[in-house]
Design a protein around this motif. Structure first.
Motif, PDB file in Angstrom:
ATOM      1  N   GLY A 255       0.799  -1.223   0.000  1.00  0.00           N
ATOM      2  CA  GLY A 255       0.000   0.000   0.000  1.00  0.00           C
ATOM      3  C   GLY A 255       0.829   1.269   0.000  1.00  0.00           C
ATOM      4  O   GLY A 255       0.400   2.301  -0.536  1.00  0.00           O
ATOM      5  N   LYS A 256       2.015   1.209   0.585  1.00  0.00           N
ATOM      6  CA  LYS A 256       2.842   2.416   0.658  1.00  0.00           C
ATOM      7  C   LYS A 256       3.190   2.952  -0.729  1.00  0.00           C
ATOM      8  O   LYS A 256       3.217   4.174  -0.944  1.00  0.00           O
ATOM      9  CB  LYS A 256       4.118   2.130   1.446  1.00  0.00           C
ATOM     10  N   ASP A 257       3.455   2.061  -1.671  1.00  0.00           N
ATOM     11  CA  ASP A 257       3.762   2.511  -3.031  1.00  0.00           C
ATOM     12  C   ASP A 257       2.560   3.210  -3.665  1.00  0.00           C
ATOM     13  O   ASP A 257       2.711   4.211  -4.381  1.00  0.00           O
ATOM     14  CB  ASP A 257       4.195   1.335  -3.902  1.00  0.00           C
ATOM     15  N   VAL A 258       1.380   2.674  -3.422  1.00  0.00           N
ATOM     16  CA  VAL A 258       0.170   3.288  -3.966  1.00  0.00           C
ATOM     17  C   VAL A 258      -0.063   4.650  -3.323  1.00  0.00           C
ATOM     18  O   VAL A 258      -0.404   5.629  -3.998  1.00  0.00           O
ATOM     19  CB  VAL A 258      -1.053   2.372  -3.753  1.00  0.00           C
ATOM     20  N   GLU A 259       0.118   4.724  -2.015  1.00  0.00           N
ATOM     21  CA  GLU A 259      -0.094   5.982  -1.297  1.00  0.00           C
ATOM     22  C   GLU A 259       0.776   7.097  -1.863  1.00  0.00           C
ATOM     23  O   GLU A 259       0.302   8.219  -2.116  1.00  0.00           O
ATOM     24  CB  GLU A 259       0.229   5.794   0.188  1.00  0.00           C
ATOM     25  N   LYS A 260       2.064   6.809  -2.063  1.00  0.00           N
ATOM     26  CA  LYS A 260       2.988   7.824  -2.565  1.00  0.00           C
ATOM     27  C   LYS A 260       2.550   8.359  -3.924  1.00  0.00           C
ATOM     28  O   LYS A 260       2.530   9.579  -4.150  1.00  0.00           O
ATOM     29  CB  LYS A 260       4.403   7.247  -2.672  1.00  0.00           C
ATOM     30  N   ALA A 261       2.218   7.448  -4.820  1.00  0.00           N
ATOM     31  CA  ALA A 261       1.860   7.856  -6.184  1.00  0.00           C
ATOM     32  C   ALA A 261       0.553   8.640  -6.206  1.00  0.00           C
ATOM     33  O   ALA A 261       0.432   9.653  -6.910  1.00  0.00           O
ATOM     34  CB  ALA A 261       1.756   6.622  -7.082  1.00  0.00           C
ATOM     35  N   VAL A 262      -0.424   8.183  -5.443  1.00  0.00           N
ATOM     36  CA  VAL A 262      -1.730   8.841  -5.427  1.00  0.00           C
ATOM     37  C   VAL A 262      -1.627  10.240  -4.825  1.00  0.00           C
ATOM     38  O   VAL A 262      -2.192  11.208  -5.349  1.00  0.00           O
ATOM     39  CB  VAL A 262      -2.753   7.984  -4.651  1.00  0.00           C
ATOM     40  N   LEU A 263      -0.883  10.374  -3.727  1.00  0.00           N
ATOM     41  CA  LEU A 263      -0.727  11.689  -3.107  1.00  0.00           C
ATOM     42  C   LEU A 263       0.005  12.644  -4.038  1.00  0.00           C
ATOM     43  O   LEU A 263      -0.380  13.810  -4.178  1.00  0.00           O
ATOM     44  CB  LEU A 263       0.019  11.557  -1.783  1.00  0.00           C
ATOM     45  N   ALA A 264       1.048  12.173  -4.683  1.00  0.00           N
ATOM     46  CA  ALA A 264       1.815  13.045  -5.586  1.00  0.00           C
ATOM     47  C   ALA A 264       0.956  13.536  -6.745  1.00  0.00           C
ATOM     48  O   ALA A 264       0.998  14.720  -7.107  1.00  0.00           O
ATOM     49  CB  ALA A 264       3.041  12.306  -6.110  1.00  0.00           C
ATOM     50  N   ARG A 265       0.159  12.635  -7.332  1.00  0.00           N
ATOM     51  CA  ARG A 265      -0.696  13.057  -8.451  1.00  0.00           C
ATOM     52  C   ARG A 265      -1.750  14.057  -7.978  1.00  0.00           C
ATOM     53  O   ARG A 265      -1.966  15.100  -8.616  1.00  0.00           O
ATOM     54  CB  ARG A 265      -1.384  11.847  -9.089  1.00  0.00           C
ATOM     55  N   GLY A 266      -2.413  13.728  -6.887  1.00  0.00           N
ATOM     56  CA  GLY A 266      -3.459  14.620  -6.394  1.00  0.00           C
ATOM     57  C   GLY A 266      -2.916  15.990  -6.026  1.00  0.00           C
ATOM     58  O   GLY A 266      -3.525  17.024  -6.338  1.00  0.00           O
ATOM     59  N   LEU A 267      -1.757  16.015  -5.360  1.00  0.00           N
ATOM     60  CA  LEU A 267      -1.165  17.292  -4.975  1.00  0.00           C
ATOM     61  C   LEU A 267      -0.735  18.087  -6.195  1.00  0.00           C
ATOM     62  O   LEU A 267      -0.935  19.307  -6.260  1.00  0.00           O
ATOM     63  CB  LEU A 267       0.022  17.042  -4.046  1.00  0.00           C
ATOM     64  N   ARG A 268      -0.134  17.416  -7.173  1.00  0.00           N
ATOM     65  CA  ARG A 268       0.290  18.124  -8.389  1.00  0.00           C
ATOM     66  C   ARG A 268      -0.909  18.773  -9.081  1.00  0.00           C
ATOM     67  O   ARG A 268      -0.844  19.941  -9.500  1.00  0.00           O
ATOM     68  CB  ARG A 268       0.990  17.165  -9.353  1.00  0.00           C
ATOM     69  N   TRP A 269      -2.008  18.043  -9.203  1.00  0.00           N
ATOM     70  CA  TRP A 269      -3.197  18.615  -9.844  1.00  0.00           C
ATOM     71  C   TRP A 269      -3.746  19.790  -9.043  1.00  0.00           C
ATOM     72  O   TRP A 269      -4.195  20.784  -9.617  1.00  0.00           O
ATOM     73  CB  TRP A 269      -4.263  17.528 -10.019  1.00  0.00           C
ATOM     74  N   HIS A 270      -3.707  19.680  -7.719  1.00  0.00           N
ATOM     75  CA  HIS A 270      -4.155  20.793  -6.878  1.00  0.00           C
ATOM     76  C   HIS A 270      -3.280  22.020  -7.103  1.00  0.00           C
ATOM     77  O   HIS A 270      -3.796  23.138  -7.266  1.00  0.00           O
ATOM     78  CB  HIS A 270      -4.110  20.364  -5.408  1.00  0.00           C
ATOM     79  N   LEU A 271      -1.973  21.844  -7.125  1.00  0.00           N
ATOM     80  CA  LEU A 271      -1.055  22.965  -7.312  1.00  0.00           C
ATOM     81  C   LEU A 271      -1.217  23.601  -8.689  1.00  0.00           C
ATOM     82  O   LEU A 271      -0.939  24.792  -8.868  1.00  0.00           O
ATOM     83  CB  LEU A 271       0.386  22.497  -7.117  1.00  0.00           C
ATOM     84  N   GLN A 272      -1.656  22.817  -9.654  1.00  0.00           N
ATOM     85  CA  GLN A 272      -1.857  23.326 -11.015  1.00  0.00           C
ATOM     86  C   GLN A 272      -3.285  23.805 -11.253  1.00  0.00           C
ATOM     87  O   GLN A 272      -3.667  24.066 -12.388  1.00  0.00           O
ATOM     88  CB  GLN A 272      -1.504  22.235 -12.028  1.00  0.00           C
ATOM     89  N   ASP A 273      -4.061  23.941 -10.183  1.00  0.00           N
ATOM     90  CA  ASP A 273      -5.443  24.440 -10.282  1.00  0.00           C
ATOM     91  C   ASP A 273      -6.307  23.567 -11.181  1.00  0.00           C
ATOM     92  O   ASP A 273      -7.197  24.052 -11.889  1.00  0.00           O
ATOM     93  CB  ASP A 273      -5.470  25.885 -10.804  1.00  0.00           C
TER      94      ASP A 273
END
Length: 286
Positions: A255-273
């Motif tokens: 699960g840790k690998d999934v968590e890292k990837a999902v958080l990074a994608r979600g945060l990147r999209w948030h930062l890019q509005d």
């Protein structure tokens, strides 16, 4: 003589759906000497709601002038809207407890330029990760949380966030529940990673819950934080197949690998509005 670099803006709009929105906004941008370099649009036919994200370049129009001129259109179409400036990266405060995998991943992506933001500090209720954070040249604040009286700790957390003028906050496996007042104040700006495929297995020890249920898929969910635990608008999710051969510790490891990837994608999209909230759902222009 070299021409000055064009201004870069992002126009984010949500409004009742009706004919003429795209034409009116596009014409306005052209009239102001701007160019649309990326356009994202979505009509929610059930809700009767229209969502728009435009990347705009302009050699003429300042952000202040754009906002003032666009207000007439916004009133005409009853828009909820904002204009962001990518040249001014968001200030992101990270909160973490003892588990380091999400924090390590975010710091690496930030240092390599993958996440366009400024990280003024990391806040933790434990001191374990201080050396890691300070190695990156980022301030580390240890704010212990007394289980018998959490209010003083969260008052200090709020003070630090305010002092850093944070635009957004990410909970990178911060294992404390934020108080309602903090959730309200930063509504739509606090991002959490939950180690299950919500709405299944909310709360504590979701991998152990999944093991007891005998699931064949585990997952992770990046979502906005609200007063209701693990129930905020979902930004991104992903899964990992498991089997009867896997023990709870295997689910945690996978699960840790999934968590890292999902958080990074979600945060990147948030930062890019790219994430627009509508009720308890999101429109994600990924």
């Amino acid at each position: 003589m070299a021409q000055p670099a064009p201004h870069h803006y992002r126009l984010i709009v949500s409004c009742p759906d009706r004919v003429g929105i795209v034409s009116r906004v596009s014409s306005f941008i052209a009239e102001q000497g701007g160019s649309i370099v990326e356009a994202n649009q979505h009509s929610d036919l059930d809700a009767g709601r229209f969502f728009m994200r435009y990347d705009i370049q302009s050699n003429a129009l300042s952000a202040e002038d754009f906002r003032a001129a666009f207000e007439t259109i916004a009133r005409e179409f009853d828009m909820a809207w904002r204009l962001s400036e990518p040249a001014r990266p968001q200030r992101l405060v990270i909160m973490v407890s003892r588990q380091s995998h999400c924090l390590v991943d975010l710091l690496y992506r930030w240092s390599s330029g993958e996440l366009d933001c400024t990280i003024p500090c990391v806040i933790s209720n434990h001191d374990d990760l201080r050396a890691l954070v300070e190695w990156y040249g980022i301030a580390f604040h240890h704010v212990p949380v007394d289980p018998a009286d959490k209010a003083p700790a969260f008052a200090e957390v709020e003070r630090l966030i305010e002092a850093e003028d944070a635009d957004s906050i990410v909970l990178a496996r911060y294992m404390q529940i934020l108080p309602p007042a903090l959730c309200q104040r930063y509504m739509g700006r606090v991002i959490n990673i939950h180690h299950s495929f919500l709405p299944s297995f909310a709360g504590a020890k979701p991998y152990h819950q999944a093991f007891e249920r005998g699931v064949k898929l585990i997952g992770a969910t990046c979502h906005y934080v609200t007063e209701e635990l693990d129930a905020g608008p979902i930004i991104e999710q992903d899964i990992q197949r498991v089997s009867h051969c896997h023990a709870p510790q295997d689910l945690v490891r996978l699960g840790k690998d999934v968590e890292k990837a999902v958080l990074a994608r979600g945060l990147r999209w948030h930062l890019q509005d790219r994430v627009l909230i509508h009720g308890n759902k999101t429109v994600v222009f990924s």
